[in-house]
Write a protein that holds these residues in place. Structure first.
Motif, PDB file in Angstrom:
ATOM      1  N   GLU A 171       8.339   1.659   0.595  1.00  0.00           N
ATOM      2  CA  GLU A 171       6.907   1.953   0.602  1.00  0.00           C
ATOM      3  C   GLU A 171       6.513   2.375   2.013  1.00  0.00           C
ATOM      4  OE1 GLU A 171       4.602  -1.325  -0.769  1.00  0.00           O
ATOM      5  OE2 GLU A 171       5.886  -1.688  -2.513  1.00  0.00           O
ATOM      6  N   LEU A 172       5.448   3.161   2.109  1.00  0.00           N
ATOM      7  CA  LEU A 172       4.935   3.583   3.413  1.00  0.00           C
ATOM      8  C   LEU A 172       3.423   3.445   3.417  1.00  0.00           C
ATOM      9  CD1 LEU A 172       5.679   4.898   6.190  1.00  0.00           C
ATOM     10  CD2 LEU A 172       5.147   7.108   5.138  1.00  0.00           C
ATOM     11  N   LYS A 173       2.929   2.729   4.431  1.00  0.00           N
ATOM     12  CA  LYS A 173       1.478   2.555   4.582  1.00  0.00           C
ATOM     13  C   LYS A 173       1.061   3.186   5.914  1.00  0.00           C
ATOM     14  CE  LYS A 173       1.638  -1.667   1.824  1.00  0.00           C
ATOM     15  NZ  LYS A 173       1.098  -1.088   0.591  1.00  0.00           N
ATOM     16  N   VAL A 174      -0.073   3.864   5.905  1.00  0.00           N
ATOM     17  CA  VAL A 174      -0.475   4.682   7.051  1.00  0.00           C
ATOM     18  C   VAL A 174      -1.885   4.338   7.514  1.00  0.00           C
ATOM     19  CG1 VAL A 174      -0.705   7.044   7.922  1.00  0.00           C
ATOM     20  CG2 VAL A 174       0.886   6.567   6.033  1.00  0.00           C
ATOM     21  N   VAL A 175      -2.016   4.108   8.811  1.00  0.00           N
ATOM     22  CA  VAL A 175      -3.343   4.053   9.437  1.00  0.00           C
ATOM     23  C   VAL A 175      -3.568   5.429  10.060  1.00  0.00           C
ATOM     24  CG1 VAL A 175      -4.815   2.950  11.165  1.00  0.00           C
ATOM     25  CG2 VAL A 175      -3.142   1.580   9.890  1.00  0.00           C
ATOM     26  N   ASN A 176      -4.406   6.238   9.425  1.00  0.00           N
ATOM     27  CA  ASN A 176      -4.536   7.656   9.775  1.00  0.00           C
ATOM     28  C   ASN A 176      -5.577   7.873  10.872  1.00  0.00           C
ATOM     29  OD1 ASN A 176      -4.201  10.391   9.756  1.00  0.00           O
ATOM     30  ND2 ASN A 176      -5.097  10.743   7.730  1.00  0.00           N
ATOM     31  N   ASN A 177      -5.273   7.374  12.064  1.00  0.00           N
ATOM     32  CA  ASN A 177      -6.201   7.543  13.190  1.00  0.00           C
ATOM     33  C   ASN A 177      -6.374   9.008  13.570  1.00  0.00           C
ATOM     34  OD1 ASN A 177      -6.563   4.710  13.539  1.00  0.00           O
ATOM     35  ND2 ASN A 177      -4.563   4.615  14.555  1.00  0.00           N
ATOM     36  N   GLU A 178      -5.325   9.813  13.343  1.00  0.00           N
ATOM     37  CA  GLU A 178      -5.350  11.228  13.721  1.00  0.00           C
ATOM     38  C   GLU A 178      -6.139  12.079  12.730  1.00  0.00           C
ATOM     39  OE1 GLU A 178      -3.846  13.287  16.169  1.00  0.00           O
ATOM     40  OE2 GLU A 178      -3.473  11.477  17.322  1.00  0.00           O
ATOM     41  N   LYS A 179      -6.515  11.470  11.602  1.00  0.00           N
ATOM     42  CA  LYS A 179      -7.127  12.244  10.502  1.00  0.00           C
ATOM     43  C   LYS A 179      -6.211  13.407  10.119  1.00  0.00           C
ATOM     44  CE  LYS A 179     -11.008   9.865  10.462  1.00  0.00           C
ATOM     45  NZ  LYS A 179     -10.568   8.761  11.339  1.00  0.00           N
ATOM     46  N   ALA A 180      -4.929  13.091  10.092  1.00  0.00           N
ATOM     47  CA  ALA A 180      -3.917  14.106   9.791  1.00  0.00           C
ATOM     48  C   ALA A 180      -4.029  14.562   8.342  1.00  0.00           C
ATOM     49  CB  ALA A 180      -2.522  13.548  10.057  1.00  0.00           C
ATOM     50  N   SER A 181      -3.625  15.798   8.101  1.00  0.00           N
ATOM     51  CA  SER A 181      -3.658  16.354   6.752  1.00  0.00           C
ATOM     52  C   SER A 181      -2.715  15.580   5.831  1.00  0.00           C
ATOM     53  CB  SER A 181      -3.232  17.823   6.786  1.00  0.00           C
ATOM     54  OG  SER A 181      -3.011  18.322   5.485  1.00  0.00           O
ATOM     55  N   THR A 182      -3.152  15.421   4.571  1.00  0.00           N
ATOM     56  CA  THR A 182      -2.317  14.740   3.574  1.00  0.00           C
ATOM     57  C   THR A 182      -1.589  15.755   2.688  1.00  0.00           C
ATOM     58  OG1 THR A 182      -4.181  14.626   2.022  1.00  0.00           O
ATOM     59  CG2 THR A 182      -3.897  12.768   3.546  1.00  0.00           C
ATOM     60  N   LYS A 205       1.901  10.232  17.361  1.00  0.00           N
ATOM     61  CA  LYS A 205       0.650  10.367  18.104  1.00  0.00           C
ATOM     62  C   LYS A 205      -0.111   9.050  17.962  1.00  0.00           C
ATOM     63  CE  LYS A 205       0.595  15.389  17.981  1.00  0.00           C
ATOM     64  NZ  LYS A 205      -0.112  16.616  17.598  1.00  0.00           N
ATOM     65  N   SER A 206      -1.367   9.085  17.487  1.00  0.00           N
ATOM     66  CA  SER A 206      -2.087   7.817  17.371  1.00  0.00           C
ATOM     67  C   SER A 206      -2.002   7.225  15.966  1.00  0.00           C
ATOM     68  CB  SER A 206      -3.569   8.007  17.756  1.00  0.00           C
ATOM     69  OG  SER A 206      -4.229   8.859  16.833  1.00  0.00           O
ATOM     70  N   ASN A 207      -1.330   7.923  15.049  1.00  0.00           N
ATOM     71  CA  ASN A 207      -1.139   7.392  13.698  1.00  0.00           C
ATOM     72  C   ASN A 207      -0.115   6.260  13.709  1.00  0.00           C
ATOM     73  OD1 ASN A 207      -2.957   9.067  12.473  1.00  0.00           O
ATOM     74  ND2 ASN A 207      -1.519   9.865  10.938  1.00  0.00           N
ATOM     75  N   GLU A 208      -0.353   5.256  12.875  1.00  0.00           N
ATOM     76  CA  GLU A 208       0.574   4.125  12.760  1.00  0.00           C
ATOM     77  C   GLU A 208       1.144   4.100  11.347  1.00  0.00           C
ATOM     78  OE1 GLU A 208      -0.905   0.460  15.057  1.00  0.00           O
ATOM     79  OE2 GLU A 208      -2.749   1.562  14.593  1.00  0.00           O
ATOM     80  N   TYR A 209       2.454   3.909  11.258  1.00  0.00           N
ATOM     81  CA  TYR A 209       3.158   3.908   9.979  1.00  0.00           C
ATOM     82  C   TYR A 209       3.879   2.576   9.797  1.00  0.00           C
ATOM     83  CZ  TYR A 209       2.088   8.835  10.105  1.00  0.00           C
ATOM     84  OH  TYR A 209       1.414  10.023  10.163  1.00  0.00           O
ATOM     85  N   PHE A 210       3.729   1.997   8.607  1.00  0.00           N
ATOM     86  CA  PHE A 210       4.287   0.677   8.325  1.00  0.00           C
ATOM     87  C   PHE A 210       5.165   0.728   7.084  1.00  0.00           C
ATOM     88  CE2 PHE A 210       0.278   0.184  10.526  1.00  0.00           C
ATOM     89  CZ  PHE A 210       0.576  -0.739  11.523  1.00  0.00           C
ATOM     90  N   ILE A 211       6.357   0.155   7.201  1.00  0.00           N
ATOM     91  CA  ILE A 211       7.279   0.055   6.067  1.00  0.00           C
ATOM     92  C   ILE A 211       7.501  -1.429   5.791  1.00  0.00           C
ATOM     93  CG2 ILE A 211       9.608   0.520   5.237  1.00  0.00           C
ATOM     94  CD1 ILE A 211       9.618   2.997   7.056  1.00  0.00           C
ATOM     95  N   PRO A 212       6.915  -1.953   4.703  1.00  0.00           N
ATOM     96  CA  PRO A 212       7.074  -3.379   4.389  1.00  0.00           C
ATOM     97  C   PRO A 212       8.546  -3.766   4.275  1.00  0.00           C
ATOM     98  CG  PRO A 212       5.365  -2.393   3.034  1.00  0.00           C
ATOM     99  CD  PRO A 212       6.048  -1.260   3.754  1.00  0.00           C
ATOM    100  N   ILE A 213       8.862  -4.927   4.791  1.00  0.00           N
ATOM    101  CA  ILE A 213      10.258  -5.391   4.811  1.00  0.00           C
ATOM    102  C   ILE A 213      10.672  -5.856   3.426  1.00  0.00           C
ATOM    103  CG2 ILE A 213      11.788  -7.185   5.713  1.00  0.00           C
ATOM    104  CD1 ILE A 213      10.197  -7.078   8.272  1.00  0.00           C
ATOM    105  N   THR A 214      11.879  -5.475   3.045  1.00  0.00           N
ATOM    106  CA  THR A 214      12.457  -5.939   1.785  1.00  0.00           C
ATOM    107  C   THR A 214      13.643  -6.836   2.104  1.00  0.00           C
ATOM    108  OG1 THR A 214      14.018  -4.103   1.630  1.00  0.00           O
ATOM    109  CG2 THR A 214      11.806  -3.738   0.734  1.00  0.00           C
TER     110      THR A 214
END
Length: 358
Positions: free
Chosen positions: A238-249, A280-289
């Motif tokens: 899984e990938l969770k994103v804090v989109n601080n950059e307002k990057a395109s989806t 950049k300023s975006n943060e990406y999180f991969i929950p641990i399995t």
């Protein structure tokens, strides 16, 4: 004459003029036998900046041979796919839109280089387009799953993009490109590549290209985590994103496919108990399995954090030294300040990762 093009001498890699007495002039037919005619052409042209002498090195011809193999293998990959009348995946649709824009951007660069007689630069632009953009990214984005067919719309576009690549390459690699052109489908002599129409220049979306460049950094981050944590690609994440950059989806479907991501979710807060990285300023999180040893991961991150902190102290020591700052060139000072900023950003990311694991 309105334009005069002066060619340089072909010298050996030590810069000496080639002569029989020195025995440093290669046998052309021997090179062609070893690397192929197109491989030798590419090797010479890559080193032939406008008007300058060519420092000949056989390794450049070997690079040309490798490029020829890359093109041929890309053709074989495409022709080897089973085609079916099925729906086109979203990832393939956006991949085609991106590559069409990228090809037009490269075409504009090539035309500009041709106008300036920069043949080496024109070839390098095509080289990067085919090797990096077409083979490393585009084909990976549209490639069907193992033992799965590809949809007809994507397959036909892949052939069209391959043919456009061959047209751009043909002035530099006439033999290989014509051979592949004739293998794609049965053609008459009037339909030969050498008399085909050069691709037409069209307007292209620079934002689409920039958005994809950002997406490639996201994908690279996922791949780095898989490599560092020994997580096989077959294990979905899984990938969770804090989109601080307002990057395109727009390229999310591509990120999911190339990263084997089951769900991509945009969140407002940091995710606890997850591996993380930044673009950049975006943060990406991969929950641990269950694939990850948390204690071992904490130990590894702590060791890396201590190393980066030591490196930062060294850089800051230089920057706090008045004699060093006063005497060093401006570029050196700028490089040290960049090292400091990069180290601080890395420390923040590592501390955040550690906090989420504890």
């Amino acid at each position: 004459f309105s334009n005069v093009y002066l060619t340089g001498l072909v010298r050996d890699k030590q810069g000496r003029k080639m002569s029989k007495s020195l025995g440093n002039s290669p046998e052309p037919l021997g090179l062609i036998e070893k690397f192929g005619a197109d491989g030798v052409r590419v090797g010479l042209l890559l080193s032939a900046s406008a008007g300058n002498d060519i420092l000949f090195d056989e390794e450049l011809c070997n690079q040309g041979k490798g490029f020829s193999n890359k093109i041929w293998n890309a053709f074989k990959l495409i022709k080897g796919w089973e085609v079916a009348d099925i729906a086109q995946p979203e990832s393939s649709k956006v991949a085609i839109e991106w590559y069409e824009a990228k090809l037009q951007q490269t075409l504009a660069e090539i035309e500009d280089n041709f106008d300036k007689y920069r043949l080496s630069d024109a070839l390098m632009a095509i080289y990067k387009l085919v090797w990096d953009d077409f083979c490393s990214w585009f084909l990976e984005m549209i490639k069907p799953g193992y033992q799965q067919p590809i949809d007809r719309a994507t397959f036909e576009k892949a052939i069209e993009m391959l043919e456009n690549n061959l047209k751009l390459l043909h002035p530099f690699m006439p033999f290989l490109t014509e051979e592949i052109w004739q293998h794609i489908t049965e053609r008459t002599p009037e339909q030969a590549l050498i008399v085909s129409e050069w691709p037409k220049a069209k307007a292209f979306d620079t934002k689409l290209i920039a958005d994809f460049d950002f997406a490639t950094e996201v994908i690279s981050g996922i791949r780095t985590i898989r490599k560092d944590k020994n997580i096989p690609f077959k294990d979905a994440m899984e990938l969770k994103v804090v989109n601080n950059e307002k990057a395109s989806t727009y390229f999310d479907s591509v990120i999911q496919k190339l990263g084997n991501i089951t769900t991509l979710e945009y969140v407002s807060d940091k995710v606890d108990g997850a591996l993380s990285y930044r673009v950049k300023s975006n943060e990406y999180f991969i929950p641990i399995t269950g694939n990850i040893d948390v204690e071992a991961e904490i130990a590894k991150l702590t060791e890396e954090l201590n190393y980066i902190k030591g490196f930062l102290r060294s850089v800051q020591g230089k920057l706090s030294n008045e004699k060093f700052v006063a005497g060093a060139p401006e570029q050196v000072i700028a490089n040290e300040r960049k090292k400091e900023a990069d180290a601080l950003a890395k420390i923040a990311t590592l501390e955040q990762s550690l906090a989420s694991l504890k």
